[in-house]
Motif scaffolding. Structure first.
Motif, PDB file in Angstrom:
ATOM      1  N   LYS A   1       0.831  -1.207   0.000  1.00 21.82           N
ATOM      2  CA  LYS A   1       0.000   0.000   0.000  1.00 21.82           C
ATOM      3  C   LYS A   1       0.865   1.257   0.000  1.00 21.82           C
ATOM      4  CE  LYS A   1      -3.890  -2.446   1.660  1.00 21.82           C
ATOM      5  NZ  LYS A   1      -4.744  -2.884   2.738  1.00 21.82           N
ATOM      6  N   THR A   2       1.988   1.179   0.672  1.00 24.60           N
ATOM      7  CA  THR A   2       2.888   2.339   0.692  1.00 24.60           C
ATOM      8  C   THR A   2       3.442   2.593  -0.708  1.00 24.60           C
ATOM      9  OG1 THR A   2       3.469   1.783   2.947  1.00 24.60           O
ATOM     10  CG2 THR A   2       4.924   3.328   1.830  1.00 24.60           C
ATOM     11  N   ARG A   3       3.770   1.512  -1.409  1.00 22.61           N
ATOM     12  CA  ARG A   3       4.238   1.659  -2.795  1.00 22.61           C
ATOM     13  C   ARG A   3       3.190   2.341  -3.655  1.00 22.61           C
ATOM     14  NH1 ARG A   3       8.229  -2.115  -5.135  1.00 22.61           N
ATOM     15  NH2 ARG A   3       8.827  -3.501  -3.451  1.00 22.61           N
ATOM     16  N   GLU A   4       1.924   1.920  -3.455  1.00 22.28           N
ATOM     17  CA  GLU A   4       0.852   2.507  -4.256  1.00 22.28           C
ATOM     18  C   GLU A   4       0.649   3.976  -3.883  1.00 22.28           C
ATOM     19  OE1 GLU A   4      -1.416  -1.674  -5.200  1.00 22.28           O
ATOM     20  OE2 GLU A   4      -2.344  -0.314  -3.771  1.00 22.28           O
ATOM     21  N   ALA A   5       0.761   4.259  -2.590  1.00 25.65           N
ATOM     22  CA  ALA A   5       0.648   5.662  -2.145  1.00 25.65           C
ATOM     23  C   ALA A   5       1.762   6.486  -2.793  1.00 25.65           C
ATOM     24  CB  ALA A   5       0.743   5.740  -0.627  1.00 25.65           C
ATOM     25  N   MET A   6       2.932   5.849  -2.943  1.00 31.97           N
ATOM     26  CA  MET A   6       4.077   6.528  -3.557  1.00 31.97           C
ATOM     27  C   MET A   6       3.756   6.888  -5.021  1.00 31.97           C
ATOM     28  SD  MET A   6       7.987   5.476  -3.183  1.00 31.97           S
ATOM     29  CE  MET A   6       8.065   3.869  -3.889  1.00 31.97           C
ATOM     30  N   ILE A   7       3.102   5.959  -5.712  1.00 34.64           N
ATOM     31  CA  ILE A   7       2.729   6.216  -7.111  1.00 34.64           C
ATOM     32  C   ILE A   7       1.783   7.413  -7.191  1.00 34.64           C
ATOM     33  CG2 ILE A   7       1.406   5.247  -9.061  1.00 34.64           C
ATOM     34  CD1 ILE A   7       2.600   2.486  -8.165  1.00 34.64           C
ATOM     35  N   LEU A   8       0.815   7.458  -6.273  1.00 37.71           N
ATOM     36  CA  LEU A   8      -0.136   8.569  -6.270  1.00 37.71           C
ATOM     37  C   LEU A   8       0.586   9.891  -5.978  1.00 37.71           C
ATOM     38  CD1 LEU A   8      -3.280   7.122  -4.404  1.00 37.71           C
ATOM     39  CD2 LEU A   8      -2.678   6.989  -6.806  1.00 37.71           C
ATOM     40  N   CYS A   9       1.508   9.850  -5.015  1.00 38.36           N
ATOM     41  CA  CYS A   9       2.247  11.076  -4.670  1.00 38.36           C
ATOM     42  C   CYS A   9       3.083  11.552  -5.857  1.00 38.36           C
ATOM     43  CB  CYS A   9       3.176  10.838  -3.479  1.00 38.36           C
ATOM     44  SG  CYS A   9       2.288  10.640  -1.931  1.00 38.36           S
ATOM     45  N   GLU A  10       3.688  10.604  -6.557  1.00 35.68           N
ATOM     46  CA  GLU A  10       4.513  10.983  -7.717  1.00 35.68           C
ATOM     47  C   GLU A  10       3.648  11.583  -8.819  1.00 35.68           C
ATOM     48  OE1 GLU A  10       8.232   7.921  -6.974  1.00 35.68           O
ATOM     49  OE2 GLU A  10       6.894   7.520  -8.642  1.00 35.68           O
ATOM     50  N   ALA A  11       2.440  10.993  -8.997  1.00 38.39           N
ATOM     51  CA  ALA A  11       1.531  11.532 -10.012  1.00 38.39           C
ATOM     52  C   ALA A  11       1.086  12.943  -9.611  1.00 38.39           C
ATOM     53  CB  ALA A  11       0.330  10.621 -10.187  1.00 38.39           C
ATOM     54  N   ALA A  12       1.094  13.202  -8.309  1.00 33.70           N
ATOM     55  CA  ALA A  12       0.700  14.535  -7.821  1.00 33.70           C
ATOM     56  C   ALA A  12       1.850  15.532  -7.928  1.00 33.70           C
ATOM     57  CB  ALA A  12       0.226  14.434  -6.375  1.00 33.70           C
ATOM     58  N   GLY A  13       2.984  15.072  -8.433  1.00 31.10           N
ATOM     59  CA  GLY A  13       4.086  15.995  -8.703  1.00 31.10           C
ATOM     60  C   GLY A  13       5.113  16.123  -7.590  1.00 31.10           C
ATOM     61  N   TYR A  14       5.023  15.268  -6.576  1.00 36.76           N
ATOM     62  CA  TYR A  14       6.065  15.316  -5.542  1.00 36.76           C
ATOM     63  C   TYR A  14       7.319  14.658  -6.120  1.00 36.76           C
ATOM     64  CZ  TYR A  14       2.392  16.932  -2.587  1.00 36.76           C
ATOM     65  OH  TYR A  14       1.375  17.706  -2.082  1.00 36.76           O
ATOM     66  N   ASP A  15       8.419  15.378  -6.102  1.00 36.02           N
ATOM     67  CA  ASP A  15       9.623  14.851  -6.772  1.00 36.02           C
ATOM     68  C   ASP A  15      10.597  14.210  -5.789  1.00 36.02           C
ATOM     69  OD1 ASP A  15      10.965  16.954  -5.543  1.00 36.02           O
ATOM     70  OD2 ASP A  15      10.933  18.209  -7.332  1.00 36.02           O
ATOM     71  N   THR A  16      10.286  14.291  -4.513  1.00 37.50           N
ATOM     72  CA  THR A  16      11.101  13.602  -3.514  1.00 37.50           C
ATOM     73  C   THR A  16      10.143  12.899  -2.554  1.00 37.50           C
ATOM     74  OG1 THR A  16      12.603  15.478  -3.636  1.00 37.50           O
ATOM     75  CG2 THR A  16      13.015  13.881  -1.896  1.00 37.50           C
ATOM     76  N   VAL A  17      10.257  11.590  -2.467  1.00 30.87           N
ATOM     77  CA  VAL A  17       9.370  10.853  -1.568  1.00 30.87           C
ATOM     78  C   VAL A  17      10.210  10.191  -0.483  1.00 30.87           C
ATOM     79  CG1 VAL A  17       7.598   9.063  -1.368  1.00 30.87           C
ATOM     80  CG2 VAL A  17       7.783  10.388  -3.482  1.00 30.87           C
ATOM     81  N   PHE A  18       9.972  10.579   0.752  1.00 24.32           N
ATOM     82  CA  PHE A  18      10.625   9.915   1.881  1.00 24.32           C
ATOM     83  C   PHE A  18       9.756   8.734   2.303  1.00 24.32           C
ATOM     84  CE2 PHE A  18      12.314  14.218   2.438  1.00 24.32           C
ATOM     85  CZ  PHE A  18      13.622  13.971   2.813  1.00 24.32           C
ATOM     86  N   VAL A  19      10.381   7.590   2.513  1.00 24.23           N
ATOM     87  CA  VAL A  19       9.653   6.486   3.151  1.00 24.23           C
ATOM     88  C   VAL A  19      10.363   6.218   4.463  1.00 24.23           C
ATOM     89  CG1 VAL A  19       8.731   4.157   2.933  1.00 24.23           C
ATOM     90  CG2 VAL A  19       9.108   5.524   0.884  1.00 24.23           C
ATOM     91  N   GLU A  20       9.670   6.538   5.538  1.00 18.69           N
ATOM     92  CA  GLU A  20      10.280   6.449   6.864  1.00 18.69           C
ATOM     93  C   GLU A  20       9.857   5.167   7.554  1.00 18.69           C
ATOM     94  OE1 GLU A  20       9.946   8.891  11.088  1.00 18.69           O
ATOM     95  OE2 GLU A  20       8.381   9.042   9.586  1.00 18.69           O
ATOM     96  N   THR A  21      10.776   4.573   8.287  1.00 20.85           N
ATOM     97  CA  THR A  21      10.409   3.402   9.082  1.00 20.85           C
ATOM     98  C   THR A  21      11.221   3.369  10.370  1.00 20.85           C
ATOM     99  OG1 THR A  21      10.081   1.024   9.049  1.00 20.85           O
ATOM    100  CG2 THR A  21      12.048   1.823   7.976  1.00 20.85           C
ATOM    101  N   VAL A  22      10.735   2.611  11.352  1.00 17.26           N
ATOM    102  CA  VAL A  22      11.487   2.528  12.616  1.00 17.26           C
ATOM    103  C   VAL A  22      12.547   1.449  12.522  1.00 17.26           C
ATOM    104  CG1 VAL A  22      10.552   3.236  14.809  1.00 17.26           C
ATOM    105  CG2 VAL A  22       9.239   1.693  13.379  1.00 17.26           C
ATOM    106  N   GLY A  23      13.703   1.742  13.052  1.00 20.10           N
ATOM    107  CA  GLY A  23      14.806   0.794  12.945  1.00 20.10           C
ATOM    108  C   GLY A  23      14.734  -0.346  13.931  1.00 20.10           C
TER     109      GLY A  23
END
Ligand code: GDP
Length: 366
Positions: free
Chosen positions: A169-191
């Motif tokens: 789902k995060t990958r798909e959200a990333m696709i939507l964000c990219e289509a919205a013109g965001y050119d830098t996508v951070f994917v944050e996670t806990v170590g």
């Protein structure tokens, strides 16, 4: 209308008024779900997303995260529409133990990039929020300045399902964000060692935040996570902590030499920074640019993306077969029976799985 002269100054005069507006916006009185369904047209979402409508982008991501089959259909169509517009952003993974300063770093670095003319989206994978409502990343308002910036979009972790499901789902959200013109996508996670591999599988560059003074046990960061990092940043290198951060930098540089080299020709490095005071952010950016230059030049950037696409394909098939198998009523029934028998030591796990698979292949011949 009473417009007689004699009543001109009288309080008894009655004017033809305008209709009293509703006290509350009627759309808001509807249940949120109903509201969403009224807009559930993939093309409308697509158009709105492209014009930078963040509310619609948020709603679209909620659709993607939904488990309702009806939403799933709309989400799939929307993803299909957005795919050709995606893939142009820089995808940055970021991890580190709770408290290391991830949200402070993303906020400072995000604002730094926005100042350079970028548009930044922040997505999160938090495995703790999938198990319970408690989340390691917390429900507190994180990244306060970034979240109100018009060139930023911040989305908390999806909380339903397995890690694999949430990662998809995060990958798909990333696709939507990219289509919205965001050119830098951070994917944050806990170590904490569960979601890092999933994140590394969907980003171009993986950044690990560390603290000085962690000692040998590397602050609970698993060696495997360190091995995946393209860059290690020792955060909180400010005030009295500066010297210790420099010492830690040297320690981690030595540790990095012991790791197997990357096949893409990249040599990971260690640097110190202060997310709180915005120090060395430009050095971090320089390092990322250097990485992009090298990997785009030698072809490994595209190769990695293709590899990730192929993995996604396989993973999706695995997941679908898994869901199909475990949701068959006859399998469910037998699973419960075999589980009992295994726990009571009446049947070995091997025998039980063989029996179940035999039954399955009899019903669905190979
Ligand atoms: P996260 O759990 O990894 O997201 O960590 P946070 O960003 O919430 O930061 C945890 C705490 O460390 C907060 O109190 C921050 O203000 C503080 N912090 C974060 N970065 C720095 C830094 O560069 N220097 C100092 N001195 N404190 C920092």
């Amino acid at each position: 209308m009473n417009s007689g002269k004699s009543h001109k100054k009288s309080a008894l005069r009655v004017n033809a008024g305008v209709e009293k507006p509703e006290a509350v916006n009627p759309l808001l009185q509807q249940k949120p779900d109903k509201f969403r369904k009224n807009h559930a047209n993939p093309r409308e979402y697509f158009k709105a997303i492209q014009t930078g409508n963040r509310t619609m982008l948020s709603q679209a991501i909620t659709l993607v995260e939904s488990t309702l089959p009806k939403d799933h259909e709309i989400a799939s169509e929307l993803i299909r529409l957005c795919l050709p517009l995606s893939g142009k952003a820089l995808r940055l993974g970021i991890t580190g133990v709770p408290g290391v300063g991830k949200s402070t770093f993303i906020e400072s670095f995000g604002l730094f990039l926005i100042e350079k003319g970028h548009r930044v989206a922040v997505l999160t994978i938090d495995p703790s929020s999938m198990r319970s409502r408690g989340s390691i990343l917390g429900d507190k308002t994180r990244m306060e300045k970034l979240s109100v910036n018009e060139n930023a979009f911040i989305r908390p972790s999806a909380s339903a399902g397995t890690l694999g499901g949430v990662a998809r789902k995060t990958r798909e959200a990333m696709i939507l964000c990219e289509a919205a013109g965001y050119d830098t996508v951070f994917v944050e996670t806990v170590g904490v060692g569960q979601s890092e591999t999933a994140v590394a599988q969907m980003v171009d560059f993986f950044l690990l935040l560390m603290l000085a003074g962690g000692g040998d046990e590397l602050q609970g960061i698993k060696r495997g996570i360190m091995e995946m990092a393209d860059l290690i940043v020792i955060n909180k290198a400010d005030g009295e902590n500066k010297n210790r951060a420099n010492l830690a930098k040297r320690e981690y540089e030595n540790a990095l030499h012991l790791f197997p080299p990357f096949t893409n020709g990249w040599q990971p490095s260690v640097m110190t920074a202060s997310a709180l005071y915005g120090e060395n952010l430009s050095l971090v950016w320089q390092q990322i640019e250097k990485f992009l230059h090298l990997t785009k030049e030698n072809g490994s950037f595209v190769k990695n993306r293709k590899h990730q696409d192929y993995n996604l394909f396989e993973e999706t098939i695995h997941q679908a077969i898994h869901d199909h198998f475990f949701n068959l009523p006859e399998i469910k029934k037998r699973l419960a029976k075999y589980k009992n028998q295994i726990l009571n030591r009446q049947l070995s796990p091997y025998e039980a799985s063989q029996k179940l698979l035999d039954f399955y292949f009899l019903s669905f011949p190979k």
